[in-house]
Scaffold this motif. Structure first.
Motif, short mmCIF file in Angstrom:
data_model
loop_
_atom_site.label_atom_id
_atom_site.label_comp_id
_atom_site.label_asym_id
_atom_site.label_seq_id
_atom_site.Cartn_x
_atom_site.Cartn_y
_atom_site.Cartn_z
N ARG A 180 -7.76 65.78 49.22
CA ARG A 180 -7.08 66.82 49.98
C ARG A 180 -6.81 66.29 51.39
NH1 ARG A 180 -11.34 71.67 48.43
NH2 ARG A 180 -10.87 71.73 46.19
N ASP A 181 -5.69 66.66 51.96
CA ASP A 181 -5.48 66.29 53.36
C ASP A 181 -5.13 67.53 54.17
OD1 ASP A 181 -2.71 66.76 53.19
OD2 ASP A 181 -2.42 64.77 52.33
N SER A 182 -4.89 67.31 55.46
CA SER A 182 -4.77 68.45 56.37
C SER A 182 -3.61 69.38 56.00
CB SER A 182 -4.61 67.96 57.81
OG SER A 182 -3.54 67.04 57.86
N SER A 183 -2.61 68.87 55.24
CA SER A 183 -1.47 69.73 54.89
C SER A 183 -1.90 70.91 54.01
CB SER A 183 -0.40 68.91 54.17
OG SER A 183 -0.90 68.46 52.93
N LEU A 184 -3.04 70.71 53.31
CA LEU A 184 -3.53 71.79 52.45
C LEU A 184 -3.76 73.09 53.24
CD1 LEU A 184 -4.73 72.83 49.74
CD2 LEU A 184 -6.92 71.86 50.45
N ARG A 185 -4.17 72.94 54.48
CA ARG A 185 -4.53 74.12 55.27
C ARG A 185 -3.34 75.05 55.51
NH1 ARG A 185 -7.42 70.14 58.27
NH2 ARG A 185 -9.64 70.22 57.78
#
Lengths: 245, 258
Positions: free
Chosen positions: A219-224
């Motif tokens: 997962r990376d920050s774009s998930l948020r």
């Protein structure tokens, strides 16, 4: 598990199973016994009733027989102020009697993994809160634990640092494949990190919801900023609200 | 090194300034009020006396200083061992703590003669008296440092299955170092007082005379200027030992500060 603390029943009966390599988050209102549950798992406390086992052994036994099965990350970085960064990471390895040459290699590797190889000789009070927490993570993982317990480790950090460390923690988990139980009161953090979010009620605490987190790793920050992420954190918040009332 | 000199200057200069002011006021008052020299000698007369008895004073100061430092060193060793015991067992602490307080409260002038009777009229008595008066602050400060360890750190050691000895030597003791240094600082002045009181009673032989002996001797002869010189030598000795322990302590504990 029931545990009295100063005569107060901290936990109601809890039945919980974690699978090997799983990342689980534990959320709940403050004072609900999250930390108590974590300390029971760590073998720091004994349950007044019931049993607790890690790989079919009681946690006390695990601690005594094969200490490097388990590591703990505390609310504060909990570093020894008189030891430099490398010395701090080395503490659990020393306690477990690992030879000096292996210790040095392991410490060096851990510092590289958390991006602190240039700070090996720095004293903790020279580091920022986020860097101190990185040292604390490196120390916890230096013994290559199969279970990592985290007690609101990033609660005192600013949001950006917290998010960065969340991503870093996931990367480390991806490398090592330890089982993680992460206590937090932050639903975004819980959803971002874990595969399942366990919601605890207020004292005496019990697990009232077990919410699966379906997002793929890595997962990376774009998930948020995904709409599904918002929907899920909304669900967790609602469950938490019910649990707190 | 530059840092060290700066810090040393900060420690030494302010008290030195006060000393100079006192000297000036004293001189003016002694001369203006025409006080007899055997009651309050003017500073010039004291300096003269100090010059005349210079080698005697230096030897006495070194001897008293050695006794004070010896007593202090024994206090560090004994104090740390006692504090170790206190930190390991509440029962031991309860059993012995009243006696530690006894050491603190008993008037040292009352037991110094007894010590001289038991140990003899030599430097060993003086060292012992200096030790007794300087022990208590080291015990209490070190015990405090050994027993106020962050809970998370204790849990960390417990999780990694540390033995009692490992917890004591790798966690509690380093945690107590700043407190130990505070204790030593407090005790350094006391050890000089103890040594001088010890010398009042131990007397010494012709060849070895400490400041306590000289103070008594000159006061008996009403040699007030010499007496003042000896008092100043005692003060300087106390300052020197306190300053040295402060500097050493501060440079050791600088890494503990967060």
């Amino acid at each position: 598990m029931v545990f009295p603390r100063g005569g107060v029943r901290a936990l109601a009966p809890i039945d919980l199973q974690l699978n090997r390599g799983e990342f689980a988050a534990l959320v709940g209102p403050s004072g609900c016994g999250k930390s108590t549950l974590l300390r029971l798992v760590a073998g720091l406390l004994e349950p007044t009733a019931g049993s607790l086992s890690i790989e079919n052994r009681s946690s006390g036994e695990v601690r005594l027989s094969n200490a490097h099965t388990l590591s703990f990350v505390f609310q504060q970085a909990a570093l020894l102020p008189w030891r430099h960064v490398a010395g701090n990471v080395s503490v659990p390895l020393e306690l477990e009697g690992i030879s000096k040459s292996e210790r040095n290699a392991r410490v060096e590797e851990m510092l590289r993994l958390v991006g602190l190889e240039d700070f090996a000789r720095a004293l903790p009070h020279r580091l920022s809160g986020g860097m101190q927490m990185r040292v604390s993570l490196a120390r916890a993982l230096a013994t290559q634990p199969s279970v990592l317990l985290l007690d609101e480790p990033f609660g005192a950090l600013d949001e950006i640092t917290r998010q960065r460390l969340n991503e870093e923690l996931l990367r480390l988990w991806g490398n090592d494949g330890f089982t993680a139980l992460f206590v937090t009161h932050n639903v975004y953090e819980a959803a971002f990190l874990s595969q399942r979010v366990l919601v605890m009620s207020k004292r005496p605490g019990q697990i009232v919801a077990d919410i699966a987190v379906p997002f793929e790793y890595p997962r990376d920050s774009s998930l948020r900023s995904e709409p599904e992420f918002a929907r899920l954190t909304g669900d967790i918040s609602r469950a938490l609200e019910v649990a707190s009332s | 090194m530059k840092e060290f000199i700066k810090r040393a200057a900060l420690v030494v200069l302010p008290p030195l300034l006060v000393f100079v002011i006192v000297l000036v006021v004293w001189h003016v008052l002694a001369v203006r009020l025409d006080v007899p020299a055997y009651v309050v000698p003017p500073p010039g007369r004291v300096l003269e006396a100090a010059g005349e008895s210079g080698s005697k004073l230096v030897r006495a100061t070194l001897l008293t200083g050695a006794a004070a430092l010896g007593g202090l060193a024994i206090s560090v060793i004994v104090g740390v061992i006692v504090a170790f015991a206190f930190s390991q067992s509440r029962i031991i602490q309860r059993a012995l703590y009243p006696y530690a307080i006894f050491l603190q409260t008993v008037p040292i002038v009352a037991i110094a003669p007894v010590i001289v009777i038991w140990v003899g009229q030599d430097i060993r008595s003086v060292v012992l008296v200096a030790h007794i008066v300087s022990l208590f602050p080291i015990i209490t400060n070190t015990t405090h440092g050994l027993t106020t360890v962050d809970r998370s750190l204790l849990e960390l050691f417990q999780i990694h299955n540390a033995s009692r000895i490992q917890v004591l030597l790798r966690l509690r003791f380093p945690n107590a170092i700043p407190d130990l240094m505070t204790g030593i600082k407090t005790s350094s002045g006391l050890s000089v007082i103890g040594a001088i009181v010890g010398e009042f009673f131990a007397g010494y032989s012709e060849s070895s005379q400490g400041l306590g002996f000289l103070i008594q001797f000159w006061s008996g002869q009403l040699k007030t200027a010499e007496l003042f010189a000896a008092i100043f030598a005692s003060t300087l000795l106390g300052l020197a030992i306190f300053g040295a322990t402060s500097l050493i302590g501060d440079s050791i504990t600088s890494r503990w500060r967060d």
